[in-house]
Structure formats: structure tokens, C-alpha cells
Design a protein around this motif. Sequence first.
Motif, PDB file in Angstrom:
ATOM      1  N   ASP A   8       2.688  -2.274  13.115  1.00  0.00           N
ATOM      2  CA  ASP A   8       1.633  -2.328  12.687  1.00  0.00           C
ATOM      3  C   ASP A   8       1.173  -0.562  12.498  1.00  0.00           C
ATOM      4  OD1 ASP A   8      -0.663  -0.770  14.184  1.00  0.00           O
ATOM      5  OD2 ASP A   8       0.932  -2.152  15.735  1.00  0.00           O
ATOM      6  N   GLU A   9       0.883  -0.482  11.357  1.00  0.00           N
ATOM      7  CA  GLU A   9      -0.621   0.650  11.083  1.00  0.00           C
ATOM      8  C   GLU A   9      -0.397   1.989  11.681  1.00  0.00           C
ATOM      9  OE1 GLU A   9      -2.753   2.629   6.981  1.00  0.00           O
ATOM     10  OE2 GLU A   9      -3.141  -0.038   7.190  1.00  0.00           O
ATOM     11  N   VAL A  10      -0.985   1.733  12.839  1.00  0.00           N
ATOM     12  CA  VAL A  10      -1.628   2.645  13.588  1.00  0.00           C
ATOM     13  C   VAL A  10      -0.465   2.929  14.565  1.00  0.00           C
ATOM     14  CG1 VAL A  10      -3.294   2.649  15.362  1.00  0.00           C
ATOM     15  CG2 VAL A  10      -3.703   1.058  13.614  1.00  0.00           C
ATOM     16  N   LEU A  29       0.566  -0.911  -0.220  1.00  0.00           N
ATOM     17  CA  LEU A  29       0.293  -0.167   0.114  1.00  0.00           C
ATOM     18  C   LEU A  29       0.913   1.197   0.382  1.00  0.00           C
ATOM     19  CD1 LEU A  29      -2.281  -1.201   2.476  1.00  0.00           C
ATOM     20  CD2 LEU A  29      -3.143  -0.920   0.442  1.00  0.00           C
ATOM     21  N   ALA A  30       0.596   2.060  -1.004  1.00  0.00           N
ATOM     22  CA  ALA A  30       1.388   3.417  -0.785  1.00  0.00           C
ATOM     23  C   ALA A  30       1.279   3.839   0.180  1.00  0.00           C
ATOM     24  CB  ALA A  30       0.889   4.114  -1.600  1.00  0.00           C
ATOM     25  N   PRO A  31       0.713   4.168   1.292  1.00  0.00           N
ATOM     26  CA  PRO A  31       0.488   4.718   2.591  1.00  0.00           C
ATOM     27  C   PRO A  31       1.629   4.271   3.329  1.00  0.00           C
ATOM     28  CG  PRO A  31      -1.638   5.010   1.668  1.00  0.00           C
ATOM     29  CD  PRO A  31      -0.771   4.289   1.006  1.00  0.00           C
ATOM     30  N   VAL A  32       1.831   3.288   2.744  1.00  0.00           N
ATOM     31  CA  VAL A  32       2.431   2.515   3.824  1.00  0.00           C
ATOM     32  C   VAL A  32       4.167   2.461   3.855  1.00  0.00           C
ATOM     33  CG1 VAL A  32       2.410  -0.009   5.065  1.00  0.00           C
ATOM     34  CG2 VAL A  32       0.323   0.671   4.935  1.00  0.00           C
ATOM     35  N   ALA A  33       4.043   2.607   2.573  1.00  0.00           N
ATOM     36  CA  ALA A  33       5.311   1.987   1.620  1.00  0.00           C
ATOM     37  C   ALA A  33       5.747   3.975   2.301  1.00  0.00           C
ATOM     38  CB  ALA A  33       5.287   1.873   0.650  1.00  0.00           C
ATOM     39  N   GLU A  34       5.143   4.761   2.074  1.00  0.00           N
ATOM     40  CA  GLU A  34       5.509   6.287   2.351  1.00  0.00           C
ATOM     41  C   GLU A  34       6.104   6.053   4.206  1.00  0.00           C
ATOM     42  OE1 GLU A  34       4.428  10.685   2.305  1.00  0.00           O
ATOM     43  OE2 GLU A  34       2.963   9.034   2.298  1.00  0.00           O
ATOM     44  N   LEU A  82       9.587   5.980   8.456  1.00  0.00           N
ATOM     45  CA  LEU A  82      10.358   5.572  10.238  1.00  0.00           C
ATOM     46  C   LEU A  82      11.946   5.486  10.286  1.00  0.00           C
ATOM     47  CD1 LEU A  82       7.312   2.708  10.649  1.00  0.00           C
ATOM     48  CD2 LEU A  82       7.963   4.445  12.911  1.00  0.00           C
ATOM     49  N   GLU A  83      12.329   5.069   8.618  1.00  0.00           N
ATOM     50  CA  GLU A  83      13.578   4.983   8.698  1.00  0.00           C
ATOM     51  C   GLU A  83      14.412   6.179   8.646  1.00  0.00           C
ATOM     52  OE1 GLU A  83      12.096   0.799   5.119  1.00  0.00           O
ATOM     53  OE2 GLU A  83      13.230   2.908   4.802  1.00  0.00           O
ATOM     54  N   ASP A  84      13.537   6.749   8.187  1.00  0.00           N
ATOM     55  CA  ASP A  84      14.518   7.729   8.151  1.00  0.00           C
ATOM     56  C   ASP A  84      14.624   8.638   9.733  1.00  0.00           C
ATOM     57  OD1 ASP A  84      15.250   7.917   5.598  1.00  0.00           O
ATOM     58  OD2 ASP A  84      13.623   9.635   5.223  1.00  0.00           O
ATOM     59  N   ARG A  85      13.910   8.523   9.978  1.00  0.00           N
ATOM     60  CA  ARG A  85      14.009   8.832  11.922  1.00  0.00           C
ATOM     61  C   ARG A  85      13.969   8.830  13.326  1.00  0.00           C
ATOM     62  NH1 ARG A  85       8.157  11.670  14.577  1.00  0.00           N
ATOM     63  NH2 ARG A  85       9.028  12.838  12.719  1.00  0.00           N
ATOM     64  N   ALA A 109      12.466  -0.281   7.875  1.00  0.00           N
ATOM     65  CA  ALA A 109      11.354  -0.922   9.139  1.00  0.00           C
ATOM     66  C   ALA A 109      10.154  -1.222   8.292  1.00  0.00           C
ATOM     67  CB  ALA A 109      10.154   1.246   9.338  1.00  0.00           C
ATOM     68  N   ILE A 110       9.724  -2.883   8.689  1.00  0.00           N
ATOM     69  CA  ILE A 110       7.867  -3.309   8.268  1.00  0.00           C
ATOM     70  C   ILE A 110       6.633  -3.151   8.758  1.00  0.00           C
ATOM     71  CG2 ILE A 110       7.157  -5.562   7.582  1.00  0.00           C
ATOM     72  CD1 ILE A 110      10.095  -6.550   7.647  1.00  0.00           C
ATOM     73  N   VAL A 111       5.705  -2.138   8.156  1.00  0.00           N
ATOM     74  CA  VAL A 111       4.841  -1.741   8.612  1.00  0.00           C
ATOM     75  C   VAL A 111       3.130  -3.154   7.879  1.00  0.00           C
ATOM     76  CG1 VAL A 111       3.375  -0.039   9.149  1.00  0.00           C
ATOM     77  CG2 VAL A 111       5.340   0.485   8.920  1.00  0.00           C
ATOM     78  N   ALA A 112       2.881  -3.109   9.272  1.00  0.00           N
ATOM     79  CA  ALA A 112       1.240  -4.425   8.697  1.00  0.00           C
ATOM     80  C   ALA A 112       0.279  -3.650   8.529  1.00  0.00           C
ATOM     81  CB  ALA A 112       1.638  -5.049   9.696  1.00  0.00           C
ATOM     82  N   PRO A 113      -0.303  -3.765   7.488  1.00  0.00           N
ATOM     83  CA  PRO A 113      -1.505  -2.832   7.278  1.00  0.00           C
ATOM     84  C   PRO A 113      -1.956  -3.513   8.509  1.00  0.00           C
ATOM     85  CG  PRO A 113      -0.665  -3.402   5.450  1.00  0.00           C
ATOM     86  CD  PRO A 113       0.105  -4.118   6.185  1.00  0.00           C
TER      87      PRO A 113
END
Length: 326
Positions: free
Chosen positions: A316-318, A73-78, A83-86, A92-96
Motif C-alpha cells: 500500500d501507499e503508506v 495516480l501519478a504520485p503512486v506511479a512514481e 521501489l523497483e529501482d531501489r 512494484a504495485i502500490v495500492a492507493p
Amino acid sequence: MPDTTIPSDIRSREKAPDPNSQLRIRAAWLYYIEGMTQSDVAKQLGVNRIMITRLLSEAKRRGEVVIRIQSDLAPVAEMQKKLEDRFGLSRAIVAPFADPEGDPTRVIAYAAGSYVSGIMRANMTVGVGWGRTLHAMLPFIEGRSLDGVRVVSLLGGIAQARRFNPAEFAWQFAELFDAEGYLISAPAIVDSAQTRHALLEHCGLDQILEMAEACDVALISCGGISSLTTSYRLGHVSEAERQSMIDAGAIGDVLYNFIGEDGEPVVHPVNDRAISMSMARLKRVKEKVLISGGPEKVGTLRAALKSLQPSVLITDEVTAGSLLED
């Protein structure tokens, strides 16, 4: 295991812009991974059930759903990139996951299982923590026989525990890869600092922690302290001790190291009684994978990211959204 590769005709197919792709992939995630009914998915996404049926069918036809969802999902990839930058992460792996009130354990476990399956190789040493999320990860790991793998538990055992016993988790993880398991044969928290010192120095337990310090990767989680989570339910930390640690500035724990907002252990007797890898030693591990999520863990996650500087975060995403809030 079923073949999860994408057919060549799908890989080569020229993909035109598709306005329904975001909705389709989120529907597939909620249905196939979170286990929601089609009616619940429709309610969650604000569409009718017939639309969900069509979206799921289209996802299968396109090859986006085989065993895993073959799309980001594009928003998740963003969010992952932020997260990686900060936090200085290599990945960083974010589960929808869209429910702020829900339990993200299963979706984090799925993402973590896929990641761990991919990094395992022969002759590596893996340090493992414990907790509900790590335990839930086991069914999603693709086990296989690997030569020379060693699995080292990063903390002592918990006699009253059943599914969430650190020793049991370490053994189950080791069995997935026909690995040798190394356990700390002592309670996670003992009665005094003197007992802890004696066990570490005179019973050979410190040798296991030295082995863990040199491991190739450590898989760890964290816990909050504001609610009665696993360790407290099992009676290893009394309610009086919990409140006392809060008063001392503790916001949660990593391997029974109760830490403050700066990610460092607070000054408290419980920390002097824990038989586990210390934060100082954990920092020296080359690769650390932090696997956790949920609203009660955001503060602890932020502190652990600051102190431990893990290589990889799986959440996760939240939770990711909360971590990125200023």
C-alpha cells in the motif's frame, strides 16, 4: 463478470489537462474500493460532500470507474518506479491508501487479486503461503478453469485456525482454477527438531517442498513480531518464545522462518521446529510475489526484500513510503 473494458469512444477521446483528476480518482478509490461513505471521503480529502458526489459522478461519466479504477495516480506511479529501482523489482504495485493509522489489508488484497488473475495460465505450479492479506485476496481473484494447474502449500497446517488456515487457503485458491492441491499434512510448528526431521525425511513431506521449490511462482506474505499477529494468537508461538526470538534479533517471519534485519533466519529453536519452505529454498524459486503491508510489517518487508529479492512487491501507499525512507 461485468464487462470491465473501456469503451472505444472513451479510449479515443482526446484528454485535455484536468486539474481535478487526482482528487477525482482518489475519491473513487476511497468510496468504491475502501468502502468509505461519501461523508468520510469528504472528510478525508478536506472537501464537502457535494464535491465528492460530483467527483464520483464525473469519474463514472469518463469511464474511469467501471468495476476497477482505470487510472493511475501519478504520485503512486512514481513511488512504484522508486521501489523497483531501489529493491531490484521487475514490478512494484502500490495500492492507493492515505490513512497512516488504518488497516491496508483490503486495498492490498484488491491489487493482489487483480495481479494474480492476470498471471494465471494453464500448466503452471503456484506455491502459496498464508495470512490475512492473502486470504482477503481470494474474493478479488477472477477464477476460471485452467488445465494442468498445481497449487502447493508452502507450510504446514494450523489445527486451531479457521479462516486463516494455510491448508484451507491453498484449497480455496486451487478451487478457483480447478487445480490440483498439494498440502503439507503436518503442523506448521512441531514439538522438536527431531520430529521435524522425521516428518520431512520419512513421511514424504520433503517431496512436496521439492515440488514447491520448482514452482513457477510463489505467493507469499510476511508478519511482524512486535504485536500479537495471527500466528501468535493461535498459540503456535508462546509469548515467552516470542520475546526470546526478539532477544535473538527476530523482527518478523516469512512462512514461519523468523528472520532478522538481514533477512536471514535467526538462531532460535522455533526455527528448527517449523515445517515450511526454508528461506534458502524460497530463494531458488524463479518468481516470487511478496504481498504485504502495514506499519508493523515494514521492517520485515525490508528484510525480506533484501534477502529473497522477489520479482514483484504488492503493498500500500503508506507502507511503500516507509520502505523508501532512508
